[in-house]
Motif scaffolding. Structure first.
Motif, PDB file in Angstrom:
ATOM      1  N   PRO A 197       0.819  -1.216   0.000  1.00  0.00           N
ATOM      2  CA  PRO A 197       0.000   0.000   0.000  1.00  0.00           C
ATOM      3  C   PRO A 197       0.853   1.266   0.000  1.00  0.00           C
ATOM      4  O   PRO A 197       2.035   1.226   0.341  1.00  0.00           O
ATOM      5  CB  PRO A 197      -0.775  -0.112   1.313  1.00  0.00           C
ATOM      6  CG  PRO A 197       0.170  -0.849   2.221  1.00  0.00           C
ATOM      7  CD  PRO A 197       0.899  -1.834   1.344  1.00  0.00           C
ATOM      8  N   HIS A 198       0.237   2.365  -0.386  1.00  0.00           N
ATOM      9  CA  HIS A 198       0.858   3.677  -0.219  1.00  0.00           C
ATOM     10  C   HIS A 198       0.419   4.158   1.154  1.00  0.00           C
ATOM     11  O   HIS A 198      -0.734   4.541   1.360  1.00  0.00           O
ATOM     12  CB  HIS A 198       0.383   4.640  -1.319  1.00  0.00           C
ATOM     13  CG  HIS A 198       1.201   5.878  -1.425  1.00  0.00           C
ATOM     14  ND1 HIS A 198       0.747   7.112  -1.020  1.00  0.00           N
ATOM     15  CD2 HIS A 198       2.467   6.067  -1.878  1.00  0.00           C
ATOM     16  CE1 HIS A 198       1.676   8.013  -1.233  1.00  0.00           C
ATOM     17  NE2 HIS A 198       2.735   7.419  -1.747  1.00  0.00           N
ATOM     18  N   LEU A 199       1.328   4.116   2.119  1.00  0.00           N
ATOM     19  CA  LEU A 199       0.950   4.257   3.521  1.00  0.00           C
ATOM     20  C   LEU A 199       0.356   5.626   3.838  1.00  0.00           C
ATOM     21  O   LEU A 199       0.806   6.645   3.319  1.00  0.00           O
ATOM     22  CB  LEU A 199       2.160   4.006   4.418  1.00  0.00           C
ATOM     23  CG  LEU A 199       2.759   2.601   4.331  1.00  0.00           C
ATOM     24  CD1 LEU A 199       3.944   2.483   5.272  1.00  0.00           C
ATOM     25  CD2 LEU A 199       1.722   1.541   4.660  1.00  0.00           C
ATOM     26  N   ASN A 200      -0.612   5.592   4.734  1.00  0.00           N
ATOM     27  CA  ASN A 200      -1.284   6.813   5.168  1.00  0.00           C
ATOM     28  C   ASN A 200      -1.406   6.781   6.694  1.00  0.00           C
ATOM     29  O   ASN A 200      -2.163   5.979   7.241  1.00  0.00           O
ATOM     30  CB  ASN A 200      -2.666   6.912   4.512  1.00  0.00           C
ATOM     31  CG  ASN A 200      -3.367   8.221   4.854  1.00  0.00           C
ATOM     32  OD1 ASN A 200      -2.743   9.168   5.335  1.00  0.00           O
ATOM     33  ND2 ASN A 200      -4.657   8.288   4.592  1.00  0.00           N
ATOM     34  N   ILE A 201      -0.638   7.595   7.373  1.00  0.00           N
ATOM     35  CA  ILE A 201      -0.683   7.678   8.829  1.00  0.00           C
ATOM     36  C   ILE A 201      -1.687   8.742   9.249  1.00  0.00           C
ATOM     37  O   ILE A 201      -1.661   9.869   8.750  1.00  0.00           O
ATOM     38  CB  ILE A 201       0.705   8.034   9.401  1.00  0.00           C
ATOM     39  CG1 ILE A 201       1.731   6.961   9.014  1.00  0.00           C
ATOM     40  CG2 ILE A 201       0.649   8.196  10.914  1.00  0.00           C
ATOM     41  CD1 ILE A 201       1.536   5.641   9.695  1.00  0.00           C
ATOM     42  N   LYS A 202      -2.586   8.361  10.183  1.00  0.00           N
ATOM     43  CA  LYS A 202      -3.608   9.287  10.657  1.00  0.00           C
ATOM     44  C   LYS A 202      -3.452   9.521  12.162  1.00  0.00           C
ATOM     45  O   LYS A 202      -2.988   8.633  12.889  1.00  0.00           O
ATOM     46  CB  LYS A 202      -4.991   8.725  10.353  1.00  0.00           C
ATOM     47  CG  LYS A 202      -5.252   8.528   8.856  1.00  0.00           C
ATOM     48  CD  LYS A 202      -6.617   7.917   8.610  1.00  0.00           C
ATOM     49  CE  LYS A 202      -6.858   7.701   7.122  1.00  0.00           C
ATOM     50  NZ  LYS A 202      -8.173   7.076   6.857  1.00  0.00           N
ATOM     51  N   PRO A 203      -3.852  10.698  12.645  1.00  0.00           N
ATOM     52  CA  PRO A 203      -3.641  11.048  14.060  1.00  0.00           C
ATOM     53  C   PRO A 203      -4.348  10.116  15.044  1.00  0.00           C
ATOM     54  O   PRO A 203      -3.889   9.952  16.179  1.00  0.00           O
ATOM     55  CB  PRO A 203      -4.196  12.477  14.167  1.00  0.00           C
ATOM     56  CG  PRO A 203      -4.136  13.012  12.777  1.00  0.00           C
ATOM     57  CD  PRO A 203      -4.394  11.847  11.872  1.00  0.00           C
ATOM     58  N   ASN A 204      -5.449   9.514  14.640  1.00  0.00           N
ATOM     59  CA  ASN A 204      -6.242   8.709  15.574  1.00  0.00           C
ATOM     60  C   ASN A 204      -5.925   7.221  15.492  1.00  0.00           C
ATOM     61  O   ASN A 204      -6.664   6.385  16.020  1.00  0.00           O
ATOM     62  CB  ASN A 204      -7.732   8.924  15.327  1.00  0.00           C
ATOM     63  CG  ASN A 204      -8.158   8.515  13.917  1.00  0.00           C
ATOM     64  OD1 ASN A 204      -7.305   8.331  13.037  1.00  0.00           O
ATOM     65  ND2 ASN A 204      -9.457   8.392  13.711  1.00  0.00           N
ATOM     66  N   MET A 205      -4.840   6.845  14.859  1.00  0.00           N
ATOM     67  CA  MET A 205      -4.490   5.434  14.734  1.00  0.00           C
ATOM     68  C   MET A 205      -4.026   4.853  16.066  1.00  0.00           C
ATOM     69  O   MET A 205      -3.427   5.542  16.890  1.00  0.00           O
ATOM     70  CB  MET A 205      -3.392   5.255  13.682  1.00  0.00           C
ATOM     71  CG  MET A 205      -3.886   5.343  12.255  1.00  0.00           C
ATOM     72  SD  MET A 205      -2.535   5.051  11.076  1.00  0.00           S
ATOM     73  CE  MET A 205      -3.479   4.860   9.545  1.00  0.00           C
ATOM     74  N   GLY A 206      -4.290   3.548  16.254  1.00  0.00           N
ATOM     75  CA  GLY A 206      -3.874   2.844  17.459  1.00  0.00           C
ATOM     76  C   GLY A 206      -2.857   1.770  17.143  1.00  0.00           C
ATOM     77  O   GLY A 206      -2.351   1.670  16.027  1.00  0.00           O
ATOM     78  N   ILE A 207      -2.578   0.919  18.122  1.00  0.00           N
ATOM     79  CA  ILE A 207      -1.565  -0.113  17.958  1.00  0.00           C
ATOM     80  C   ILE A 207      -1.958  -1.115  16.880  1.00  0.00           C
ATOM     81  O   ILE A 207      -1.092  -1.598  16.129  1.00  0.00           O
ATOM     82  CB  ILE A 207      -1.285  -0.829  19.300  1.00  0.00           C
ATOM     83  CG1 ILE A 207      -0.107  -1.817  19.156  1.00  0.00           C
ATOM     84  CG2 ILE A 207      -2.529  -1.522  19.827  1.00  0.00           C
ATOM     85  CD1 ILE A 207       1.212  -1.187  18.821  1.00  0.00           C
ATOM     86  N   ASP A 208      -3.250  -1.430  16.746  1.00  0.00           N
ATOM     87  CA  ASP A 208      -3.674  -2.355  15.694  1.00  0.00           C
ATOM     88  C   ASP A 208      -3.330  -1.803  14.324  1.00  0.00           C
ATOM     89  O   ASP A 208      -2.843  -2.531  13.449  1.00  0.00           O
ATOM     90  CB  ASP A 208      -5.178  -2.608  15.777  1.00  0.00           C
ATOM     91  CG  ASP A 208      -5.570  -3.458  16.974  1.00  0.00           C
ATOM     92  OD1 ASP A 208      -4.689  -3.725  17.814  1.00  0.00           O
ATOM     93  OD2 ASP A 208      -6.742  -3.848  17.065  1.00  0.00           O
ATOM     94  N   ASP A 209      -3.599  -0.524  14.135  1.00  0.00           N
ATOM     95  CA  ASP A 209      -3.300   0.111  12.851  1.00  0.00           C
ATOM     96  C   ASP A 209      -1.796   0.111  12.588  1.00  0.00           C
ATOM     97  O   ASP A 209      -1.352  -0.138  11.459  1.00  0.00           O
ATOM     98  CB  ASP A 209      -3.825   1.554  12.840  1.00  0.00           C
ATOM     99  CG  ASP A 209      -5.318   1.624  13.084  1.00  0.00           C
ATOM    100  OD1 ASP A 209      -6.062   0.954  12.351  1.00  0.00           O
ATOM    101  OD2 ASP A 209      -5.721   2.335  14.018  1.00  0.00           O
ATOM    102  N   LEU A 210      -1.020   0.395  13.629  1.00  0.00           N
ATOM    103  CA  LEU A 210       0.434   0.444  13.463  1.00  0.00           C
ATOM    104  C   LEU A 210       0.990  -0.923  13.071  1.00  0.00           C
ATOM    105  O   LEU A 210       1.820  -1.038  12.155  1.00  0.00           O
ATOM    106  CB  LEU A 210       1.094   0.933  14.753  1.00  0.00           C
ATOM    107  CG  LEU A 210       2.621   1.068  14.717  1.00  0.00           C
ATOM    108  CD1 LEU A 210       3.057   2.083  13.670  1.00  0.00           C
ATOM    109  CD2 LEU A 210       3.148   1.453  16.097  1.00  0.00           C
ATOM    110  N   VAL A 211       0.529  -1.973  13.746  1.00  0.00           N
ATOM    111  CA  VAL A 211       1.000  -3.315  13.420  1.00  0.00           C
ATOM    112  C   VAL A 211       0.568  -3.719  12.018  1.00  0.00           C
ATOM    113  O   VAL A 211       1.336  -4.341  11.268  1.00  0.00           O
ATOM    114  CB  VAL A 211       0.511  -4.335  14.471  1.00  0.00           C
ATOM    115  CG1 VAL A 211       0.727  -5.768  13.996  1.00  0.00           C
ATOM    116  CG2 VAL A 211       1.244  -4.111  15.799  1.00  0.00           C
ATOM    117  N   ASP A 212      -0.652  -3.347  11.627  1.00  0.00           N
ATOM    118  CA  ASP A 212      -1.105  -3.635  10.263  1.00  0.00           C
ATOM    119  C   ASP A 212      -0.233  -2.916   9.237  1.00  0.00           C
ATOM    120  O   ASP A 212       0.067  -3.466   8.169  1.00  0.00           O
ATOM    121  CB  ASP A 212      -2.568  -3.224  10.091  1.00  0.00           C
ATOM    122  CG  ASP A 212      -3.531  -4.199  10.760  1.00  0.00           C
ATOM    123  OD1 ASP A 212      -3.104  -5.340  11.052  1.00  0.00           O
ATOM    124  OD2 ASP A 212      -4.691  -3.815  10.999  1.00  0.00           O
TER     125      ASP A 212
END
Length: 354
Positions: free
Chosen positions: A12-27
């Motif tokens: 993917p073309h990564l997209n970091i968002k302010p409300n991300m949690g640990i699940d999102d980070l590991v994914d």
């Protein structure tokens, strides 16, 4: 598994968002490449171990407890995510400082160690420990623990750590700040891979000079460790660093197969976080796939992941991901089961020889 094809997931073309949690980070980690991908996959594999109700061993090399990682070990024990531990003696020794409220401070690595020595400051990279106030105070505590303890018969390091946990629980100022105390409470065996190569053994020297003899039964210890593997439906290891704790856990397979002839096949899962290279021939860098040739792991292709990075960076990610996604498991309380496990393995071995 055949990886010689073009059927993998899209990057993917990564997209970091302010409300991300640990699940999102590991994914995110798992969807990329290199060691970020390995870390993401390792976090998911740790959860798989937990969900499969595997018997999970944590091995700890390096100086993890001086930087407070004992608190992470404690959390995993309390949730039932770690069933037994193999650590260096240093990690057990330094963990006890926190229970007794002995000072351990952040320092710096760009220093003159001649000056620190004159100021009675011991340095582990950028961690400072006082010689008199911490180390010598701890030495007196350990000598008090064992001046009348474990003298009657040979013992294992699991019994040694259980005695430490019991004593610190009863007498220390902050027993809740020790994973060794928590291991005592939850009947988690804590083995020390090389007891004599640590301050814990040095502390026994004055007692030995006073004719108080402490005899380690190291053979019973390795049989117990193999018996844990033998009596587990599924078994896995999470390795921080490598060294002797790594091999102590992994040699359970060869003991069952090569020595006892029971044809077990080794561990179902292993995660190793290391910065050691495999090409130098050192144990810490030896690949988990190589371990298959020794019978240390059941499959060289599935459920074995090496993450080449600093364990102080990667391990908290694994911990938080598991704590966020997995329900607590019922403690296996292996320490109390060790005598029966030993007996079961003994019967299997002698029945095999008939």
């Amino acid at each position: 598994m055949d990886h010689h094809n073009f059927k993998g997931k899209d990057i993917p073309h990564l997209n970091i968002k302010p409300n991300m949690g640990i699940d999102d980070l590991v994914d995110i980690f798992a969807s990329t490449g290199y060691n970020a991908r390995q870390l993401g996959d390792a976090a998911k594999l740790f959860c798989k171990m937990i969900e499969d109700d595997a018997t999970i061993c944590l091995t700890v090399a390096g100086a993890m407890t001086p930087v407070g990682f004992g608190g992470l070990f404690k959390s995993l024990i309390e949730r039932g995510f770690v069933d037994w531990i193999i650590a260096t003696g240093a990690n057990v020794y330094h963990e006890d400082h926190f229970a007794w409220n002995l000072p351990v401070k952040q320092g710096h690595f760009e220093v003159d160690d001649m000056i620190l020595y004159d100021k009675d400051i011991v340095r582990i990279r950028d961690v400072y420990i006082k010689g008199e106030e911490t180390l010598k105070a701890e030495d007196k505590i350990v000598q008090k623990m064992f001046e009348k303890n474990l003298l009657d018969k040979p013992f294992t390091t699991a019994e040694f750590c259980n005695a430490m946990g019991k004593y610190s629980k009863q007498h220390s100022k902050n027993p809740e700040r020790s994973f060794v105390v928590t291991a005592y409470d939850y009947d988690v065996p804590v083995y020390i891979s090389t007891l004599k190569d640590s301050s814990l053994a040095l502390d026994l020297a004055p007692l030995r000079l006073a004719n108080k003899v402490h005899s380690l039964d190291f053979v019973r210890e390795i049989v117990e460790q193999a018996a844990i593997l033998y009596n587990s439906k599924k078994s896995g290891i999470v390795e921080l660093g490598g060294g002797v704790p790594k091999n102590t856990a992994q040699q359970t397979g060869p003991l069952l197969d090569q020595i006892l002839g029971l044809g077990h096949g080794g561990q179902n899962y292993i995660i190793q976080i290391t910065d050691a290279r495999p090409d130098t021939g050192g144990l810490s860098g030896a690949t988990l796939q190589e371990g298959k040739s020794w019978g240390k792991v059941k499959d060289a292709h599935e459920d074995v992941i090496m993450v080449y990075t600093d364990a102080t960076i990667a391990f908290p990610v694994l911990c938080l991901y598991a704590l966020s996604n997995e329900k607590p498991r019922k403690p296996k309380r292996l320490y109390k089961k060790l005598p029966q496990y030993y007996e079961d393995l003994s019967k299997a071995y002698f029945n095999k020889r008939k």
